[in-house]
Design an enzyme around this catalytic site. Structure first.
Site, mmCIF file in Angstrom:
data_model
loop_
_atom_site.group_PDB
_atom_site.id
_atom_site.type_symbol
_atom_site.label_atom_id
_atom_site.label_comp_id
_atom_site.label_asym_id
_atom_site.label_seq_id
_atom_site.Cartn_x
_atom_site.Cartn_y
_atom_site.Cartn_z
ATOM 1 N N ASN A 155 61.487 59.606 26.869
ATOM 2 C CA ASN A 155 62.132 58.565 26.050
ATOM 3 C C ASN A 155 63.505 58.959 25.495
ATOM 4 O O ASN A 155 64.398 58.135 25.412
ATOM 5 C CB ASN A 155 61.197 58.098 24.927
ATOM 6 C CG ASN A 155 60.851 59.199 23.963
ATOM 7 O OD1 ASN A 155 60.762 60.362 24.331
ATOM 8 N ND2 ASN A 155 60.677 58.844 22.711
ATOM 9 N N GLU A 253 54.223 67.747 19.339
ATOM 10 C CA GLU A 253 54.856 66.570 18.709
ATOM 11 C C GLU A 253 54.411 65.356 19.511
ATOM 12 O O GLU A 253 54.825 65.185 20.652
ATOM 13 C CB GLU A 253 56.388 66.706 18.761
ATOM 14 C CG GLU A 253 56.945 67.869 17.979
ATOM 15 C CD GLU A 253 56.818 67.681 16.472
ATOM 16 O OE1 GLU A 253 56.529 66.561 16.004
ATOM 17 O OE2 GLU A 253 56.999 68.681 15.758
ATOM 18 N N CYS A 287 59.061 57.653 19.374
ATOM 19 C CA CYS A 287 57.792 57.941 18.697
ATOM 20 C C CYS A 287 57.820 57.482 17.245
ATOM 21 O O CYS A 287 56.780 57.267 16.634
ATOM 22 C CB CYS A 287 57.508 59.431 18.767
ATOM 23 S SG CYS A 287 58.878 60.401 18.115
ATOM 24 N N GLU A 468 58.863 70.994 13.278
ATOM 25 C CA GLU A 468 60.110 71.529 13.818
ATOM 26 C C GLU A 468 61.224 71.268 12.811
ATOM 27 O O GLU A 468 61.154 70.288 12.062
ATOM 28 C CB GLU A 468 60.435 70.859 15.158
ATOM 29 C CG GLU A 468 59.412 71.198 16.231
ATOM 30 C CD GLU A 468 59.634 70.467 17.554
ATOM 31 O OE1 GLU A 468 60.285 69.407 17.552
ATOM 32 O OE2 GLU A 468 59.146 70.956 18.570
HETATM 33 P P1 NAD Z 1 53.440 62.479 28.509
HETATM 34 O O1 NAD Z 1 52.481 63.163 27.630
HETATM 35 O O2 NAD Z 1 52.921 61.653 29.627
HETATM 36 O O3 NAD Z 1 54.456 63.503 29.175
HETATM 37 C C1 NAD Z 1 55.242 64.383 28.403
HETATM 38 C C2 NAD Z 1 55.595 65.594 29.250
HETATM 39 O O4 NAD Z 1 54.400 66.306 29.537
HETATM 40 C C3 NAD Z 1 56.219 65.268 30.592
HETATM 41 O O5 NAD Z 1 57.196 66.231 30.909
HETATM 42 C C4 NAD Z 1 55.038 65.383 31.545
HETATM 43 O O6 NAD Z 1 55.404 65.671 32.870
HETATM 44 C C5 NAD Z 1 54.285 66.537 30.928
HETATM 45 N N1 NAD Z 1 52.864 66.614 31.270
HETATM 46 C C6 NAD Z 1 52.026 65.603 31.604
HETATM 47 N N2 NAD Z 1 50.792 66.083 31.867
HETATM 48 C C7 NAD Z 1 50.849 67.424 31.674
HETATM 49 C C8 NAD Z 1 49.898 68.482 31.786
HETATM 50 N N3 NAD Z 1 48.642 68.252 32.150
HETATM 51 N N4 NAD Z 1 50.310 69.735 31.506
HETATM 52 C C9 NAD Z 1 51.575 69.987 31.124
HETATM 53 N N5 NAD Z 1 52.528 69.024 31.021
HETATM 54 C C10 NAD Z 1 52.166 67.766 31.289
HETATM 55 O O7 NAD Z 1 54.373 61.615 27.529
HETATM 56 P P2 NAD Z 1 55.518 60.610 27.956
HETATM 57 O O8 NAD Z 1 54.873 59.366 28.456
HETATM 58 O O9 NAD Z 1 56.525 61.318 28.786
HETATM 59 O O10 NAD Z 1 56.217 60.337 26.536
HETATM 60 C C11 NAD Z 1 55.821 59.364 25.659
HETATM 61 C C12 NAD Z 1 54.969 59.959 24.556
HETATM 62 O O11 NAD Z 1 55.698 60.971 23.874
HETATM 63 C C13 NAD Z 1 54.608 58.946 23.488
HETATM 64 O O12 NAD Z 1 53.276 59.116 23.129
HETATM 65 C C14 NAD Z 1 55.535 59.312 22.342
HETATM 66 O O13 NAD Z 1 55.082 58.911 21.064
HETATM 67 C C15 NAD Z 1 55.590 60.785 22.468
HETATM 68 N N6 NAD Z 1 56.758 61.310 21.774
HETATM 69 C C16 NAD Z 1 56.577 62.028 20.618
HETATM 70 C C17 NAD Z 1 57.678 62.500 19.921
HETATM 71 C C18 NAD Z 1 57.524 63.304 18.650
HETATM 72 O O14 NAD Z 1 58.478 63.990 18.277
HETATM 73 N N7 NAD Z 1 56.405 63.257 17.968
HETATM 74 C C19 NAD Z 1 58.971 62.249 20.406
HETATM 75 C C20 NAD Z 1 59.098 61.506 21.571
HETATM 76 C C21 NAD Z 1 57.985 61.056 22.258
#
Ligand code: NAD
Length: 487
Positions: A155, A253, A287, A468
């Site tokens: 995102n 996060e 998020c 963080e």
């Molecule tokens: P996601 O969990 O699908 O993917 C995030 C990352 O993790 C990607 O690089 C993905 O390739 C990797 N990943 C996926 N499966 C994995 C595994 N089994 N092992 C290791 N890595 C793996 O999330 P997304 O769809 O890319 O992002 C959206 C989510 O992120 C939403 O839930 C959003 O709220 C959250 N988010 C949180 C914050 C925060 O600071 N709290 C900030 C931005 C986004």
């Protein structure tokens, strides 16, 4: 006539060199629906090479002074700022976000992340205590941990990746980073600047690919003692399980289901445009975006009327048009998922006041196959509805009425998440009372998304583990040791 387009082909960045991969994943331009880029489909082998390069680079990098590292981080910030427009164009094309958002938020913040940690690393002090009766002084030392595994979502691609890389290397760690497979381009562009900035080979390695292959190989690698992850709660659960046998240090996060609480003494002239922004900025794909709006009953109808009118002013369309406020969602699948939430709400008897299924969306000819959706406002939703409980992560927000302070705190806390809340009131006492009782890592009152990077960022409950920020990132990316000297 169909035009043959040249695809952008990315390569992993390992040990200071760009390295091709044996297989690739298609990456789409969300605003056109076309494949425009090939992303390495890395796995164990590539991760192994990157971890080795990071391990080899660790002794020299970790022994540099904080000032030397700080100068390199500042130089990298300069180089990103110099190329800001190219980065912004790439981020907008890769992610679907508007060029305006990429220019004013994503890329300036990515540069600032390096600048911020270049400065903060110079100002930490360790602790010292004395036990005079025992003839002892105690003090602490902090040392970098080793090879940090950094995994980021789609995102805010470069913004969130650099929020990890900057503190990790400022503290003297070396890193293997894995950006989202859906948004890898700006990380690859950043790799091209590392040598010029003076980052030694192997200090920053970037491995592209899916979570299941590249991400999991990193999480399971025995020589990576810490993982900083930003993404969904579901993926965090998997990472926790997979890393448990190695007792890794984790920073997680995660998602949110963020409430805005609007009391009847709120300044609506400020509150309404800010809450529209907090609901729909970056297509609602932050998020921290608001997705449950609780409005005190006395002002509910007036608020709703004015809120919908303001939301309708937001223009959806080609992200490269600087007058557009809402770009494309990240993927076809994600668009479908977000639309389904609106359908479910309607099936449960909720009212869609504007946006999806209510208003028509006119798109330029080149964007007809893009993943667009209008800002959507839903009312009459029950608190138990999936639209009020689950993270939608799109341009959809729900508005409901409440009567008392006590009631709204309970309802705002009635979800599994606890990332960010917003409170609107001109009563200072009430603002303090409510902020204190909300289960939320961040509470903004009478504003949204105003951040001081010095202070802790992170979520409670299913929104994460760890924080963080200047001090918190320093503590996460270093190992502390207590030393006792008897004299
Ligand atoms: P996601 O969990 O699908 O993917 C995030 C990352 O993790 C990607 O690089 C993905 O390739 C990797 N990943 C996926 N499966 C994995 C595994 N089994 N092992 C290791 N890595 C793996 O999330 P997304 O769809 O890319 O992002 C959206 C989510 O992120 C939403 O839930 C959003 O709220 C959250 N988010 C949180 C914050 C925060 O600071 N709290 C900030 C931005 C986004």
């Amino acid at each position: 006539m169909a035009q043959s387009k040249v695809l952008l082909v990315l390569e992993n960045f390992i040990g200071g060199k760009f390295v091709p991969c044996s297989s690739y994943i298609d990456s789409y331009n969300p605003s056109t629906g076309d494949v425009y880029c090939k992303v390495p489909d890395s796995g164990k082998e590539e991760v192994e090479a990157a971890v080795k390069a990071a391990k080899d680079a660790f002794p020299v990098w970790s022994s540099k002074s904080p000032l030397e590292r700080s100068q390199i981080l500042n130089k990298l910030a300069d180089l990103i700022e110099h190329d800001l427009e190219a980065f912004a164009q790439a981020e907008s094309m890769d992610q679907g976000k508007t060029i305006t958002f990429a220019r004013t938020v994503d890329i300036p913040r990515a540069a600032y992340n390096f600048r911020f940690f270049a400065s903060s690393i110079l100002h930490h002090v360790t602790e010292c205590t004395e036990m005079a009766t025992m003839g002892c002084v105690h003090y602490t030392l902090r040392a970098p941990v080793g090879v940090a595994g950094l995994i980021s979502p789609w995102n805010l691609p470069l913004y969130l990746l650099t929020w990890k890389i900057a503190p990790a290397i400022a503290c003297g760690n070396t890193v293997v980073a894995k950006p989202s497979e859906m948004t890898s381009v700006t990380a690859w562009m950043m790799c091209k600047l590392l040598e010029k900035a003076g980052v030694p080979h192997g200090v920053v390695n970037v491995v592209f690919g899916t979570g299941a292959k590249a991400g999991e190989a990193l999480v399971c690698h025995p020589d990576v003692p810490l993982i900083s992850f930003t993404g969904s709660t579901l993926t965090a659960q998997r990472i926790t399980e997979k890393s448990a046998p190695h007792c890794k240090r984790l920073s997680l996060e995660l998602g949110g289901k963020n409430p805005a609480i609007i009391f009847d003494d709120a300044d609506l002239s400020q509150c309404i445009p800010t809450t529209v922004r907090s609901s729909f900025a970056n297509q609602g794909e932050i998020c921290l975006c608001t997705s449950r709006i609780f409005v005190q009953r006395g002002i509910y109808s007036d608020f709703l009327k004015r809120f919908v009118a303001e939301a309708k002013k937001w223009k959806t369309g080609n992200p490269s048009d600087p007058t557009v406020d809402v770009g494309a969602l990240i993927s076809k699948e994600h668009l479908e998922k977000v639309r389904n939430y609106v359908k479910k709400a309607q099936a449960e008897g909720a009212t869609v006041l504007c946006g999806e299924g209510v208003d028509s969306l006119a798109l330029p000819p080149g964007n007809q196959k893009g993943y667009f959706m209008l800002p959507t406002v839903i009312a009459e939703v029950k608190d138990e509805s999936c639209c009020m409980q689950e993270e939608i992560f799109g341009p959809v927000t729900c508005v409901v009425a409440f009567d008392t302070e006590e009631e709204v705190i309970k309802r705002a806390n009635g979800v599994k998440y606890g990332l960010a809340a917003t409170v609107w009131s001109s009563n200072v006492g009430r603002v303090h009372r409510v902020a204190r009782r909300l289960q939320s890592g961040l509470v903004w009152t009478n504003c949204w998304l105003v951040r001081d990077l010095n202070l802790p960022f992170g979520g409670m409950k299913a929104s994460g583990i760890g924080r963080e920020g200047a001090k918190d990132s320093y503590e996460f990316f270093t190992e502390v040791k207590t030393i006792t000297i008897k004299h």
